[in-house]
Design an enzyme around this catalytic site. Structure first.
Site, PDB file in Angstrom:
ATOM      1  N   HIS A 212      22.112  22.371  51.497  1.00  0.00           N
ATOM      2  CA  HIS A 212      20.697  22.230  51.655  1.00  0.00           C
ATOM      3  C   HIS A 212      20.260  20.922  52.129  1.00  0.00           C
ATOM      4  O   HIS A 212      19.431  20.540  52.905  1.00  0.00           O
ATOM      5  CB  HIS A 212      19.831  22.716  50.493  1.00  0.00           C
ATOM      6  CG  HIS A 212      19.732  24.044  50.023  1.00  0.00           C
ATOM      7  ND1 HIS A 212      20.267  24.636  49.177  1.00  0.00           N
ATOM      8  CD2 HIS A 212      18.941  24.629  50.847  1.00  0.00           C
ATOM      9  CE1 HIS A 212      19.790  25.917  49.185  1.00  0.00           C
ATOM     10  NE2 HIS A 212      19.029  25.949  50.172  1.00  0.00           N
ATOM     11  N   GLU A 454      33.565  43.135  68.320  1.00  0.00           N
ATOM     12  CA  GLU A 454      34.123  42.371  67.821  1.00  0.00           C
ATOM     13  C   GLU A 454      35.231  42.342  67.295  1.00  0.00           C
ATOM     14  O   GLU A 454      36.222  41.687  66.636  1.00  0.00           O
ATOM     15  CB  GLU A 454      33.087  41.349  66.533  1.00  0.00           C
ATOM     16  CG  GLU A 454      32.556  42.448  65.748  1.00  0.00           C
ATOM     17  CD  GLU A 454      31.561  41.778  64.588  1.00  0.00           C
ATOM     18  OE1 GLU A 454      31.396  40.603  64.386  1.00  0.00           O
ATOM     19  OE2 GLU A 454      31.245  42.459  63.884  1.00  0.00           O
ATOM     20  N   ASP A 478      34.409  36.859  65.613  1.00  0.00           N
ATOM     21  CA  ASP A 478      35.378  37.385  65.021  1.00  0.00           C
ATOM     22  C   ASP A 478      36.447  38.144  66.144  1.00  0.00           C
ATOM     23  O   ASP A 478      37.477  38.156  65.828  1.00  0.00           O
ATOM     24  CB  ASP A 478      34.819  38.799  64.514  1.00  0.00           C
ATOM     25  CG  ASP A 478      34.166  38.338  62.934  1.00  0.00           C
ATOM     26  OD1 ASP A 478      35.200  37.962  62.129  1.00  0.00           O
ATOM     27  OD2 ASP A 478      33.126  38.709  62.547  1.00  0.00           O
ATOM     28  N   CYS A 525      26.668  37.031  71.081  1.00  0.00           N
ATOM     29  CA  CYS A 525      25.893  36.515  70.021  1.00  0.00           C
ATOM     30  C   CYS A 525      26.723  35.530  69.222  1.00  0.00           C
ATOM     31  O   CYS A 525      26.446  34.980  68.117  1.00  0.00           O
ATOM     32  CB  CYS A 525      25.225  37.561  69.138  1.00  0.00           C
ATOM     33  SG  CYS A 525      26.268  38.501  68.101  1.00  0.00           S
TER      34      CYS A 525
HETATM   35  C1  PEP Z   1      30.709  37.240  65.486  1.00  0.00           C
HETATM   36  O1  PEP Z   1      31.430  37.496  64.831  1.00  0.00           O
HETATM   37  O2  PEP Z   1      30.929  36.424  66.370  1.00  0.00           O
HETATM   38  C2  PEP Z   1      29.261  37.291  65.056  1.00  0.00           C
HETATM   39  C3  PEP Z   1      28.354  36.782  65.720  1.00  0.00           C
HETATM   40  O3  PEP Z   1      29.316  37.439  63.577  1.00  0.00           O
HETATM   41  P1  PEP Z   1      29.454  36.764  62.397  1.00  0.00           P
HETATM   42  O4  PEP Z   1      29.778  35.188  62.962  1.00  0.00           O
HETATM   43  O5  PEP Z   1      28.366  36.820  61.623  1.00  0.00           O
HETATM   44  O6  PEP Z   1      30.552  37.310  61.873  1.00  0.00           O
HETATM   45 MG    MG Z   2      31.215  39.004  63.129  1.00  0.00          MG
END
Ligand code: PEP
Ligand code: MG
Length: 599
Positions: A212, A454, A478, A525
């Site tokens: 935080h 992923e 991932d 993402c």
């Molecule tokens: C990823 O695995 O790239 C992803 C966006 O999900 P997280 O980082 O939440 O596993």
């Molecule tokens: Mg992921």
């Protein structure tokens, strides 16, 4: 008789650096961007020593009264700093103090302290310490970063109580002008006490990216570097430092030449920030007219403010598991619905991709017991949990479908590794739609459904999966860990965890092409989406969207607007001929140099 004692040991080093020790550099992890020059205010926490001692039956009442008085005093103190924080930071930033106040008054925690006094016959100070220690132990046993970070909060609350018992309070007020605080770590309440006009930045020898304290500092636009080894013993109070929270470097007692160089870097940085902000209403379109969507990754509805400020085109990843993290019980349909609805309404028609619960791996939840596993990232995680715990999955799907009615919400499933899983998830979604139909609850039956790509198995079979979803979102975090066999949380092998690995880039290319062939949308993402070195590669591939932390959006937009899609296609060809991550990184760095776009 008051026997609780406080020993104050606020050690501050003297400035004894000789000329030859000038320009000494320390390296840490930058977690809140910026560059500043200031003087070290070394803050070594006052050591609070509370004696433990047994009490007699007759003393129990007195100790209970002392505890109650201390609780009330600590309550008043926390309310005061909350108000101070609200006036300086805005009410959004004061939630942590509400959390501290409720921890302080939590009947279980407080009840345990009283029980310890009554049953174990120990003094109030000892009872507070023991109760806090028990909770700390419980949290640290949970294999979960979120709860590890909360340990600091509960200890902070314990310290307030102990200080209230002894009549002492901590103070970080009256800082000298242009202070850069150097400390092991700081608590949110300590940040709140500081006079922000005099504070230029923070250097923490420990600190965590998701604490935080760091979140508050980001809200205050304070540059912060954490995990700086060895600095606390070496750097003294009052020494002049350059805090470069772009590179993670701290330069101690810079000479005139270096100072001038950094002053120039500072001016350049701020000019660039102003320039970037002017891009917020412009589209991410290359010189030759290719437009890529740039969206935000968020974990809580509180992060929406930043998303709106940079006028993000959408939310490419809402990690819904964060909703489940700060409650002992799993959030019910109504609670989830409210948050999802608020997010889509605020985004006013812009797309919002909400990913269903992705717990397990490194993310545990207080409301869901996970088994101890040898390889949690290869274990009971994400969609695998949802398909088994249908009660949890269906509750979430209902809330999502209902919220779709209020905005452009899309559903995404995490960690899909087989077609059976995807089909089963979709079958359950259909079942939930049927239940809503029967209950007469409005929703959009044509809601878009996508999946994270992923897991290598899904990436390899992307052409098959592409026939059964509306979109792909490539989760590079991932995907890298599973392709390269590198645990994403293991510091020891962090050098292997790179998006530039040619195997990773080839797989991404195949997935994007499979999506194109099937005519579906594909985004990225994972963290690689916000890595400006890779932007030309993704543009060349024709990725539809990059989703990233809010702070990176304008920077990436700036890069996109200086690229040509046709040239980027050539960059993709070149990159895919390379054999090592090192070569790829070097090549992309060269590209950036040649194009000479700023970053
Ligand atoms: C990823 O695995 O790239 C992803 C966006 O999900 P997280 O980082 O939440 O596993
Ligand atoms: Mg992921």
């Amino acid at each position: 008789m008051i026997r609780d004692k406080v020993k104050l040991a606020n050690k501050t080093g003297l400035n004894t650096r000789s000329a030859k020790e000038m320009n000494e550099v320390y390296q840490g992890v930058p977690v809140s961007k910026g560059i500043v020059i200031g003087k070290v205010y070394k803050y070594l926490k006052e050591e609070l020593i509370i004696e433990d001692y047994p009490i007699s039956e007759e003393e129990v009442l007195t100790e209970l009264e002392k505890l109650e008085e201390a609780r009330q005093r600590a309550n008043r103190f926390l309310k005061e700093i909350k108000e101070k924080a609200a006036s300086e930071l805005g009410s959004e930033e004061t939630k942590i103090f509400d959390a501290h106040i409720s921890m302080l008054n939590d009947p279980v925690v407080y009840g345990e302290m009283k029980d310890l006094i009554k049953k174990e016959k120990i003094n109030a100070g000892a009872a507070v310490k023991k109760a806090i220690q028990r909770i700390t132990d419980k949290f640290s046993r949970m294999d979960n970063e979120y709860f590890k970070e909360r340990i600091k909060d509960i200890q902070d609350v314990g310290n307030h109580l102990l200080r209230a018992l002894t009549g002492e309070i901590t103070s970080l007020q009256n800082l000298p002008e242009d202070s850069i605080i150097l400390a092991e770590d700081l608590t949110p309440s300590e940040i709140a006490l500081i006079d922000k006009d005099r504070l230029k930045g923070l250097i923490l020898s420990k600190g965590g990216k998701t604490s935080h304290t760091v979140i508050m500092a980001r809200g205050l636009m304070l540059p912060v570097i954490v995990n700086v080894e060895g600095i606390l013993d070496k750097v003294g109070h009052g020494e002049r430092v350059i805090l470069d929270a772009l590179s993670g470097e701290i330069v101690v007692e810079p000479d005139r030449e270096l100072l001038d160089k950094y002053r120039e870097k500072i001016n350049k940085y701020y000019r660039r920030q102003q320039k970037l902000f002017r891009l917020k209403d412009k589209s991410a379109t290359t010189i030759d007219g290719f437009t890529i969507g740039l969206s935000a990754n968020i974990g809580t509805d509180e992060e929406l403010r930043g998303v709106l400020e940079v006028n993000s085109e959408g939310i490419g990843l809402f990690r819904s598991e964060f909703l489940y993290m700060n409650t002992e019980e799993l959030p019910d349909e109504e609670k989830q619905f409210k948050v999802y609805r608020e997010v889509v309404e605020e985004m006013a028609g812009k797309p919002v991709i909400i990913r269903t619960l992705d717990t397990g791996g490194d993310k545990g939840l207080p409301g869901l017991e996970l088994p101890d596993e040898l390889n949690p990232f290869l274990g009971w995680r994400a969609i695998r949990i949802s398909l088994e715990r249908r009660d949890i999955f269906k509750t979430q799907l209902k809330a999502l479908l209902r919220a779709r009615y209020y905005g452009n919400l899309k559903i995404m499933f995490p960690l899909i590794s087989s077609l059976e899983e995807l089909r089963e998830a979709k079958r359950i979604l259909k079942e939930v739609k049927g239940e809503l139909d029967r209950a007469g609850i409005p929703y959009d039956p044509d809601i878009e459904v996508g999946m994270m790509v992923e897991v290598p198995a899904a990436a390899i079979l992307a052409d098959i999966f592409a026939r059964e979803v509306d979109f792909f979102s490539i989760g590079t975090n991932d995907l890298i860990q599973y392709i390269v066999a590198v645990d994403r949380t293991n510091d020891k092998i962090a050098n292997l965890n790179t998006p530039y690995h040619p195997a990773v880039l080839r797989v991404i290319k195949e997935v994007v092409e499979a999506a194109y062939r099937a005519g579906i949308w594909v985004g990225i993402c994972g963290e690689a989406g916000g890595d400006s070195l890779l932007t030309p590669f993704f543009i060349g591939l024709g990725v539809n969207e990059l989703s990233m932390s809010v702070g990176a959006i304008l920077e990436i937009k700036d890069v996109v607007r200086q690229l040509k899609r046709e040239e980027c296609k050539g960059i993709v060809e070149d990159v895919l001929k390379l054999s090592t991550a090192e070569e790829v990184k070097e090549y992309l760095t060269e590209v950036r140099k040649k194009k000479s776009y700023e970053i």
